[in-house]
Design a protein around this motif. Sequence first.
Motif, short mmCIF file in Angstrom:
data_model
loop_
_atom_site.label_atom_id
_atom_site.label_comp_id
_atom_site.label_asym_id
_atom_site.label_seq_id
_atom_site.Cartn_x
_atom_site.Cartn_y
_atom_site.Cartn_z
N ALA A 73 43.63 40.29 28.04
CA ALA A 73 42.91 41.17 28.84
C ALA A 73 42.91 40.38 30.04
O ALA A 73 42.11 40.80 31.61
CB ALA A 73 41.40 40.98 27.97
N MET A 74 42.34 39.20 29.74
CA MET A 74 42.44 37.91 31.49
C MET A 74 43.96 37.96 32.13
O MET A 74 44.53 36.66 31.59
CB MET A 74 41.53 36.54 31.21
CG MET A 74 41.48 36.58 32.62
SD MET A 74 39.94 37.78 33.52
CE MET A 74 40.37 37.72 35.11
N HIS B 261 41.08 38.19 38.94
CA HIS B 261 39.98 37.77 39.70
C HIS B 261 40.10 36.49 40.07
O HIS B 261 40.62 35.06 40.79
CB HIS B 261 38.76 36.67 37.81
CG HIS B 261 37.92 36.00 39.05
ND1 HIS B 261 36.82 36.68 39.29
CD2 HIS B 261 38.16 34.74 39.29
CE1 HIS B 261 35.90 36.80 39.78
NE2 HIS B 261 36.28 34.77 39.47
N ALA C 94 45.18 29.72 34.98
CA ALA C 94 44.44 29.44 35.80
C ALA C 94 44.70 28.90 37.23
O ALA C 94 45.33 27.94 36.62
CB ALA C 94 43.52 29.00 34.75
N ASP D 148 46.84 34.76 31.43
CA ASP D 148 45.15 33.99 30.99
C ASP D 148 46.02 32.60 31.96
O ASP D 148 46.11 31.71 31.45
CB ASP D 148 45.70 33.50 29.67
CG ASP D 148 44.08 33.62 29.34
OD1 ASP D 148 43.18 33.32 30.68
OD2 ASP D 148 43.73 33.33 27.91
N GLY E 284 47.07 42.17 33.35
CA GLY E 284 45.94 41.80 33.16
C GLY E 284 44.82 41.66 34.64
O GLY E 284 45.06 41.81 34.97
N ALA E 285 43.70 41.62 33.69
CA ALA E 285 42.31 41.71 34.67
C ALA E 285 42.85 40.75 35.81
O ALA E 285 43.19 39.13 35.45
CB ALA E 285 41.42 41.37 34.47
N THR F 204 43.15 34.10 36.49
CA THR F 204 42.08 33.42 37.47
C THR F 204 42.34 32.93 38.91
O THR F 204 42.36 31.43 38.56
CB THR F 204 41.19 32.65 36.47
OG1 THR F 204 41.26 33.01 35.25
CG2 THR F 204 39.84 32.45 37.15
#
Lengths: 216, 180
Positions: free
Chosen positions: A93-94, A69, A116, A114, A66-67, A97
Amino acid sequence: MAPRKNQRRLAPLGCLPAPGRPAHPPLEASSSALLAESAQLVGTFPVTLCSESVIHPRARIDAQAGAVHVGKRCIVHERAVVGAVGASGRVVAMGVTLGDYVTVETGATVEAGDTAVGEGTTVGAGSVVGAGANVGKNCTLTAYTVIKAGEVVPDYTVVYSNGLRRIDRRGVEVLKQKAQARQIDVLRRLIPSKPEKFMPAPPKVKQQQQPPPQAS
Amino acid sequence: MSRRPPRGEYIETDTGNKVARKATLVGTQNIMLGGKTVIQPEVMIRGDLNTAVSIGRYCFLSRGCCLRPPGRMYKGAFTYMPLRMVDHVFVGPGSIVQAASIGSHVHIGARVAIGEFAIIKDYVRILDGTVVPPNMVIPSFSIVAGQPARIIGEVPEGGHDAFELRDLYKTVGNNPQPAV
């Protein structure tokens, strides 16, 4: 069945490694971000580094599941893994974060899926944040804390002593952010940054060969 | 046939340090080894943070441990401070050490985290999995365990010989001797 063409859809064509170059994920790094040369970037999902973030040598950013950030003024210390493939191996996808002013200390792992981590949070040395966990703002995870997959940690929580929790009421988050900014100023002078190592090589411009001057 | 001796796993210096080729020493100009120190593979020492990491004699850094100098705000600026380690210090595998100073004859177990600016005096035993909080001062002859670390006992009389690392030093290197 015909073999599918274009299986690697997420990596734009320009980011495919040239033969002989190691594969790096598509990286979008701010010019003020600090990315040490011996840091590792792997995977195919995009990686974003916002301004003034610091990736120490030997830290690993893994965009295989996954990406990733990384927010403003984050510090990822050596041997930390951001975006590790979780136990389930799920690809979303994410991946991870990290909010602004997040510190991921030595040897800590933030799994992808996902996940966070909120603004101003410190992930202590050797800690593990499981896939899909949601760590709030200004939390402190002390060393060797394990946050299970999908767990939610509210804002201002201190997790210590193998899972005990309390609320941080000191109200020092502004001071901490200032200290983090100072720390990044110092690190910028100490650690040489090499983001271009992880960027795709610029297309070679063919130089016009001028004919040698002919002796008359 | 080549006459060069086979490359061993360790680099052995004149002063008797044995440094594994697979160890990561960053900023070697700031790393001072006192002699007869063993650095095993996958050890990481951060000397690039503009401050000295000094290690005494007969120290033993096990596989996968990490030494980094502690940093804090000091007089309005962020500074890294030196990490000092005296003689006969054993650091267990996977431990992360950010102490300000570690005395002599200290045994640090496996997967221990030592917080920033902790001060550990002589003859201290830190058991496996301990998390020493930042700024903790551990007096001499104590046994420490827990998350966060607490003093759980004292080193008994006559238990000081167990801290000697001279024999352990001989058991690693390019031509190791069997343990006695």
